[in-house]
Write a protein that holds these residues in place. Structure first.
Motif, short mmCIF file in Angstrom:
data_model
loop_
_atom_site.label_atom_id
_atom_site.label_comp_id
_atom_site.label_asym_id
_atom_site.label_seq_id
_atom_site.Cartn_x
_atom_site.Cartn_y
_atom_site.Cartn_z
N UNK A 289 0.85 -1.21 0.00
CA UNK A 289 0.00 0.00 0.00
C UNK A 289 0.87 1.25 0.00
N UNK A 290 1.98 1.19 0.78
CA UNK A 290 2.87 2.35 0.90
C UNK A 290 3.60 2.62 -0.41
N UNK A 291 4.07 1.54 -1.06
CA UNK A 291 4.83 1.77 -2.30
C UNK A 291 3.90 2.31 -3.40
N UNK A 292 2.64 1.87 -3.41
CA UNK A 292 1.66 2.39 -4.38
C UNK A 292 1.41 3.87 -4.10
N UNK A 293 1.29 4.22 -2.80
CA UNK A 293 1.06 5.63 -2.43
C UNK A 293 2.24 6.50 -2.84
N UNK A 294 3.47 5.94 -2.72
CA UNK A 294 4.66 6.70 -3.12
C UNK A 294 4.65 6.92 -4.64
N UNK B 62 -2.72 10.07 -11.61
CA UNK B 62 -2.07 9.19 -10.65
C UNK B 62 -3.07 8.46 -9.75
N UNK B 63 -4.34 8.54 -10.11
CA UNK B 63 -5.38 7.80 -9.38
C UNK B 63 -5.65 8.35 -7.98
N UNK B 64 -5.36 9.65 -7.77
CA UNK B 64 -5.69 10.30 -6.49
C UNK B 64 -6.85 11.25 -6.78
N UNK C 82 -5.76 10.99 -0.91
CA UNK C 82 -4.41 11.50 -0.60
C UNK C 82 -4.04 11.21 0.84
N UNK C 83 -4.98 11.47 1.76
CA UNK C 83 -4.71 11.26 3.20
C UNK C 83 -4.51 9.76 3.48
N UNK C 84 -5.36 8.93 2.88
CA UNK C 84 -5.24 7.47 3.09
C UNK C 84 -3.86 6.98 2.61
#
Length: 725
Positions: A119-124, A156-158, A164-166
């Motif tokens: 999840x973190x690497x996708x968010x990055x 970027x799918x945000x 963004x917060x999640x």
């Protein structure tokens, strides 16, 4: 190069400190091993260099040394990888360098490790790392949703502020999870104050209710004993139990809050706290639970392997009953009891079968046959296997011996564990091609009484029946440990090169299976070895192998008297000079005259005169006094019987003598001559506190016990080694 030598010197100092021995001892053991010497050879023939360390300590040195070398290798690898990423700092490099365990190195490496997509690497990837970093500054002012709006990016799918917060919280959760200090503290806290719990998952699979006590069970992680860990693991593996580790979550969350929340009044504090809790519950807790369970299992396995190894050592060191003609009996009901008479050297003289039990019940015929065999072959000992129909066969043999009147024949129950494994093996087929499996088993049982070591080495050590949860531990580690025990015992006892099987020879220091077979083949083709030198002719037995093995190989009736001793040929010149000084020849070794003369010699002065080490000279003196000394001869002989007890004969308070058959974490099982072995619980072993039953008893010990309780229906006997007042 110089740096490597300095590092190795530091590691040697560490090993010496941990094992409380001298640095020179550690260095010499490592040097001797690097020169191609085996542990038995180093322990026996290089005492001056090791300070007379035994095989176990030498192995401990080498195990610890190899662990530290692997640790250094891993540190260098981790530093290289992080450096290549351009993320290595002086502080991080220092922490990795100072780590004392592989686990610490892996914790420090965790944030830099190539992970599968999280999840973190996708968010990055979605560009949310700056938002997470901003949140971790805990600003006094500002509004999180407003800041998050800046990161909305359809491509970027945000799509929303929530997205963004999640994503930022996922990055924070992983950052918390990857913190080495945090993981170290939580691991320690879970080990110290966590609770291990088990609940029934599928009781129907537990037909015999073996795991009933664990259906609703909990115990502090720090207090649970090894055998319960292995029992829980087995119950879980069989799908009967569900096992989990419950930490003090509240305490851990409080610690995390204090560690990461720099400003509780910050508008982002509550969302960061949620991210931290998610990081703990989703990422850290399951991972730490696995690590804690693994660590508990590793310690439990070490303990189980240690107990098995100690039990095996004692079993292999059981005193041989030398020079006896033995009748081996493999008991059975329907197929009859197989009989095998073996002479003093283990040679088979007679094979037969009797049917004293139902359904055939030819008791009179069986009695006549056994009495005829005893009289014809002058049988002195009867060895009865302890398998199916063992006690009924014991009753039958005891009754038959009574009918022989003044016979001097005794019987003994022999632990037959593994006899069937041996009987069906290629080795047994090669040894006795014309015998049936059960007949080979009867031979093996008879020979086990004559020389337990020589017979038991033919069997996989895991099959000899003195373990505890041996199928639940690392089979590789178990095999290594048991092989080490067999090698140690074989080399301590020594091997008669003219009678030893290839199974026994392959455990001799330096000898491989191939060389062992070559020795046997040479003996069959050329007759008995006349001296140790002759072994140099064996194919594949080179100079180094000869050096490592020859001191443990004996030539008993050869043309060089020193070859029947444990003295290494490299010391023969010293021995000859010694005997010359004392006025004796090698033909007089073991004589009363020489023993008296040696007792009058000052070893220290003589060592200086002969320019040999004191420890080596002391061993030479011992070998000259008792040339064919077998360390097993000094141990108490097995308990021989002429009559039999029934379970119904036992009464509380009755005093008996028995043989310890197996030692486990919670006590010892003792054969008192009835159908079922009795259990002496650890609490009934001594008036003093007993840390472990092995501190009090060993397999093969003859012990005096008192009957505590008998449950005939359940076949349970409770014994005590404490006389009730």
């Amino acid at each position: 190069m110089e740096q490597t030598i300095d590092k190795q010197s530091e590691l040697m100092k560490q090993v010496a400190k941990e094992l409380a021995i001298k640095l020179t001892q550690v260095k010499n053991v490592i040097d001797l091993t690097n020169e191609g010497n085996t542990i038995p050879f180093i322990a026996r023939y290089r005492k001056e260099r090791t300070g007379a360390l035994d095989e176990v300590v030498i192995r401990d040195i080498l195990d610890r040394w190899n662990y530290l070398l692997n640790l250094e290798e891993r540190k260098a690898e981790v530093i290289r990888i992080i450096d290549e990423q351009g993320k290595l700092t002086e502080d991080l490099a220092g922490k990795i360098e100072n780590a004392t365990k592989l686990q610490e190195v892996e914790d420090l490496y965790r944030p830099y490790k190539q992970k599968r997509r999280t999840k973190a690497s996708i968010a990055k990837e979605r560009g949310l790392e700056p938002l997470a970093s901003w949140m971790m500054t805990f600003p006094d002012t500002g509004e999180l949703r407003e800041e998050a709006r800046r990161y909305i990016n359809e491509e970027l799918d945000v799509h929303t502020e929530e997205d963004a917060i999640t994503g930022a919280k996922d990055i924070i959760a992983e950052m918390v999870s990857d913190d080495a200090e945090v993981r170290k503290w939580i691991r320690f806290e879970t080990m110290k104050h966590g609770i291990i719990e088990s609940a029934v998952k599928d009781g129907e699979k537990d037909e015999k209710q073996v795991f009933e006590m664990y259906y609703e069970y909990e115990e502090p992680v720090g207090k649970i004993v090894p055998h319960r860990i292995l029992a829980l693991n087995r119950g879980e593996k069989e799908g009967i139990l569900k096992v989990s580790v419950k930490p003090d979550i509240e305490k851990i969350i409080t610690y995390l809050k204090q560690s990461f929340i720099k400003n509780e009044r910050s508008p982002v504090a509550s969302e960061v706290m949620l991210a931290i809790e998610d990081g703990y519950k989703r990422l850290i807790q399951p991972s730490i639970e696995r690590e804690v369970r693994n660590e508990l299992t590793e310690k439990a396995e070490e303990q189980a392997i240690h107990i098995f190894s100690e039990n095996l050592r004692k079993l292999l060191l059981q005193p041989p009953l030398k020079g006896k003609i033995v009748l081996g009996v493999d008991p059975a009901y329907r197929t009859g009891c197989k009989l095998a008479v073996v002479d003093e050297t283990g040679k088979v003289l007679h094979i037969d079968v009797i049917y004293p039990h139902p359904p055939v019940s030819k008791k009179d015929e069986a009695e006549n046959k056994v009495m005829g065999i005893i009289e014809k072959y002058k049988v002195e000992m009867i060895a009865i296997g302890n398998g199916t129909a063992s006690r009924e066969t014991e009753e039958f043999i005891a009754d038959t011996l009574k009918k022989l009147g003044g016979s001097d024949t005794y019987y003994l129950i022999v632990n037959e564990a593994g006899a069937s494994v041996y009987s069906a093996s290629d080795l047994a087929r090669e040894e006795f091609p014309d015998l049936h499996v059960e007949e080979r088993s009867a031979v093996s049982i008879g020979r086990r009484l004559q020389d337990p070591l020589a017979e038991l080495v033919k069997i996989d050590p895991k099959s000899v029946g003195v373990g505890q949860y041996q199928h639940d531990v690392s089979q590789k580690k178990l095999q290594e440990s048991l092989t080490f025990v067999v090698e140690t015992v074989v080399n301590q006892v020594g091997v008669n090169v003219n009678t030893a099987s290839s199974s026994l020879l392959q455990y001799v220091s330096g000898l491989s299976k191939t060389v062992a077979n070559n020795i046997k083949k040479y003996r069959e083709e050329n007759g008995k070895f006349k001296n140790r030198d002759e072994l140099k002719k064996i194919p594949r037995l080179g100079e180094k192998t000869y050096e490592q093995s020859i001191g443990f190989l004996r030539v008993v009736d050869g043309d060089e008297p020193l070859d029947r001793t444990s003295i290494h040929p490299e010391n023969y010149p010293v021995v000859r000079r010694l005997l010359e000084k004392l006025g004796f020849s090698t033909t007089e070794i073991g004589s009363e005259k020489l023993i008296q003369r040696l007792n009058a010699v000052n070893i220290n002065d003589m060592a200086v005169e002969l320019e040999v080490g004191e420890l080596t000279l002391k061993d030479i003196f011992d070998a000259l006094k008792r040339p064919e000394r077998d360390p097993r001869d000094d141990l108490p002989k097995p308990l021989l019987r002429k009559d039999v007890l029934k379970m119904e004969d036992l009464k509380p308070g009755m005093e008996l003598q028995g043989t310890v058959r197996n030692v486990v974490d919670f006590g010892a099982f003792v054969d008192i001559g009835v159908k079922q072995d009795g259990l002496v619980h650890i609490s009934k072993m001594s008036n003093q506190y007993v840390k472990h039953p092995l501190d009090v008893v060993s397999v093969g010990d003859i012990v005096t016990v008192w009957v505590n309780d008998v449950d005939v229906n359940k076949g349970r006997i409770s014994l005590s080694m404490l006389k009730e007042s």
